[in-house]
Design a protein around this motif. Structure first.
Motif, mmCIF file in Angstrom:
data_model
loop_
_atom_site.group_PDB
_atom_site.id
_atom_site.type_symbol
_atom_site.label_atom_id
_atom_site.label_comp_id
_atom_site.label_asym_id
_atom_site.label_seq_id
_atom_site.Cartn_x
_atom_site.Cartn_y
_atom_site.Cartn_z
ATOM 1 N N TYR A 32 0.626 -1.375 -0.141
ATOM 2 C CA TYR A 32 -0.233 0.309 0.171
ATOM 3 C C TYR A 32 0.825 1.033 -0.018
ATOM 4 N N THR A 33 0.516 2.239 -0.571
ATOM 5 C CA THR A 33 0.800 3.959 -0.920
ATOM 6 C C THR A 33 0.331 3.947 0.888
ATOM 7 N N VAL A 34 1.424 4.673 1.335
ATOM 8 C CA VAL A 34 1.103 4.937 2.624
ATOM 9 C C VAL A 34 0.974 7.147 2.754
ATOM 10 N N GLY A 35 0.028 7.407 3.144
ATOM 11 C CA GLY A 35 0.626 8.972 3.148
ATOM 12 C C GLY A 35 0.168 9.336 4.734
ATOM 13 N N CYS A 53 4.065 11.161 1.397
ATOM 14 C CA CYS A 53 3.316 10.444 1.390
ATOM 15 C C CYS A 53 4.656 8.981 0.321
ATOM 16 N N VAL A 54 4.290 7.917 0.851
ATOM 17 C CA VAL A 54 5.560 6.779 -0.244
ATOM 18 C C VAL A 54 4.866 6.166 -0.534
ATOM 19 N N SER A 55 5.673 5.220 -1.698
ATOM 20 C CA SER A 55 4.995 4.541 -2.567
ATOM 21 C C SER A 55 4.933 3.864 -2.363
ATOM 22 N N VAL A 56 4.209 1.994 -2.545
ATOM 23 C CA VAL A 56 5.477 0.681 -2.652
ATOM 24 C C VAL A 56 6.240 1.106 -3.551
ATOM 25 N N ASP A 57 6.954 1.171 -4.107
ATOM 26 C CA ASP A 57 8.559 1.310 -4.746
ATOM 27 C C ASP A 57 8.891 2.164 -3.886
ATOM 28 N N GLY A 58 8.510 3.071 -2.996
ATOM 29 C CA GLY A 58 9.436 3.979 -2.481
ATOM 30 C C GLY A 58 9.666 5.400 -2.970
ATOM 31 N N MET A 59 8.714 5.775 -4.067
ATOM 32 C CA MET A 59 8.103 6.949 -4.541
ATOM 33 C C MET A 59 8.197 7.740 -3.294
ATOM 34 N N THR A 60 8.449 9.219 -3.076
ATOM 35 C CA THR A 60 8.629 9.885 -2.178
ATOM 36 C C THR A 60 7.805 10.710 -3.075
ATOM 37 N N TYR A 61 6.961 11.710 -1.904
ATOM 38 C CA TYR A 61 5.945 12.905 -2.548
ATOM 39 C C TYR A 61 6.396 14.037 -0.639
ATOM 40 N N TYR A 62 6.012 15.402 -0.994
ATOM 41 C CA TYR A 62 6.044 16.227 0.130
ATOM 42 C C TYR A 62 5.564 17.366 -0.263
ATOM 43 N N SER A 63 4.860 18.195 0.978
ATOM 44 C CA SER A 63 4.057 19.562 0.442
ATOM 45 C C SER A 63 5.550 20.507 0.239
ATOM 46 N N SER A 102 -4.726 5.084 -2.313
ATOM 47 C CA SER A 102 -5.053 4.435 -3.175
ATOM 48 C C SER A 102 -3.339 5.240 -4.409
ATOM 49 N N GLY A 103 -2.917 6.174 -4.207
ATOM 50 C CA GLY A 103 -1.448 6.864 -4.825
ATOM 51 C C GLY A 103 -1.566 7.986 -3.912
ATOM 52 N N CYS A 104 -0.738 8.608 -4.509
ATOM 53 C CA CYS A 104 0.433 9.663 -3.603
ATOM 54 C C CYS A 104 -0.660 11.420 -4.679
ATOM 55 N N SER A 105 -1.329 11.144 -5.589
ATOM 56 C CA SER A 105 -0.811 12.786 -6.620
ATOM 57 C C SER A 105 -3.066 12.458 -5.725
ATOM 58 N N THR A 106 -3.706 12.263 -6.725
ATOM 59 C CA THR A 106 -4.693 11.909 -6.155
ATOM 60 C C THR A 106 -5.202 10.384 -5.854
ATOM 61 N N TYR A 107 -6.588 9.859 -4.807
ATOM 62 C CA TYR A 107 -6.117 9.057 -4.456
ATOM 63 C C TYR A 107 -7.993 8.974 -3.689
ATOM 64 N N ILE A 108 -8.551 7.523 -2.791
ATOM 65 C CA ILE A 108 -8.680 7.723 -2.233
ATOM 66 C C ILE A 108 -8.248 6.552 -0.799
ATOM 67 N N TYR A 109 -8.969 6.631 0.444
ATOM 68 C CA TYR A 109 -8.741 6.563 1.169
ATOM 69 C C TYR A 109 -8.748 5.024 2.124
ATOM 70 N N LEU A 110 -8.074 4.107 2.345
ATOM 71 C CA LEU A 110 -8.017 2.933 2.869
ATOM 72 C C LEU A 110 -7.766 2.196 3.393
ATOM 73 N N SER A 111 -8.108 3.318 4.531
ATOM 74 C CA SER A 111 -8.286 2.588 6.187
ATOM 75 C C SER A 111 -8.844 3.792 6.406
ATOM 76 N N ASP A 112 -8.887 3.641 7.735
ATOM 77 C CA ASP A 112 -10.160 4.137 8.718
ATOM 78 C C ASP A 112 -8.817 5.188 9.643
ATOM 79 N N TRP A 113 -9.308 6.705 10.030
ATOM 80 C CA TRP A 113 -8.107 6.967 10.950
ATOM 81 C C TRP A 113 -8.320 6.559 12.334
ATOM 82 N N GLY A 114 -6.753 6.546 12.813
ATOM 83 C CA GLY A 114 -6.347 6.452 13.957
ATOM 84 C C GLY A 114 -7.027 7.805 14.908
ATOM 85 N N GLN A 115 -6.061 7.403 16.122
ATOM 86 C CA GLN A 115 -5.886 8.621 16.715
ATOM 87 C C GLN A 115 -5.285 9.497 16.487
ATOM 88 N N GLY A 116 -4.050 9.200 15.730
ATOM 89 C CA GLY A 116 -3.446 10.580 15.875
ATOM 90 C C GLY A 116 -2.216 10.520 16.889
#
Length: 123
Positions: A32-35, A53-63, A102-116
Motif C-alpha cells: 500500500y501507498t501510505v500518506g 507520501c511514500v508509494s509501494v515502490d518507494g517514491m516519495t512526495y512532500y507538501s 490508493s496513490g500519492c497524487s489523487t487518491y482514495i482512503y483505504l484505511s480508517d483514521w486512527g488516533q493520530g
C-alpha cells in the motif's frame, strides 16, 4: 476497514526533530501507498491536510511546507512507515495521522483514521 496506529509525537522546541511511526497491526503495509496527514488543530470532520507520501515502490512526495525538512521512509521488515521531521517550526504543530491510500497524487482512503499523534513545536 483497517486502522493504522501512529506514534512518536511530543513537545519539541523550534529547530528540533521528531520521528513519527506508522504501524498496522494485523495488516501488511508493503502493498500500500501510505500518506501522512495533519489536522491543526484536530477537529471532527475537519479536512486532513496532506504532508507526505511514500508509494509501494518507494517514491516519495512532500507538501511544499515540509519539503527539505521532512523525510518519509518505509521499513517493510518492520511493517512500519516513518516520518522524520527536522528543523521543526511552530507552524508544524498539529495532530499527525497516517493512512493507506490508493496513490500519492489523487487518491482514495483505504484505511480508517486512527488516533493520530500530537506534535507540538513550542519554546
Amino acid at each position: 476497514q483497517v486502522q493504522l496506529v501512529e506514534s512518536g509525537g511530543g513537545l519539541v522546541q523550534p529547530g528540533g526533530s521528531l520521528r513519527l511511526s506508522c504501524t498496522a497491526p494485523g495488516f501488511t503495509l508493503d502493498n500500500y501507498t501510505v500518506g501522512w496527514f495533519r489536522q491543526a488543530p484536530p477537529a471532527p470532520g475537519k479536512e486532513h491536510e496532506g504532508v507526505s507520501c511514500v508509494s509501494v515502490d518507494g517514491m516519495t512526495y512532500y507538501s511544499e511546507f515540509v519539503k527539505g525538512r521532512f523525510t518519509v521512509s518505509r521499513d517493510n521488515a518492520e511493517n512500519t512507515v516513518y516520518l522524520e521531521m527536522k528543523r521543526l517550526k511552530a507552524e508544524d504543530t498539529g495532530q499527525y495521522y497516517c493512512a493507506a491510500i490508493s496513490g500519492c497524487s489523487t487518491y482514495i482512503y483505504l484505511s480508517d483514521w486512527g488516533q493520530g499523534t500530537q506534535v507540538t513545536v513550542s519554546s
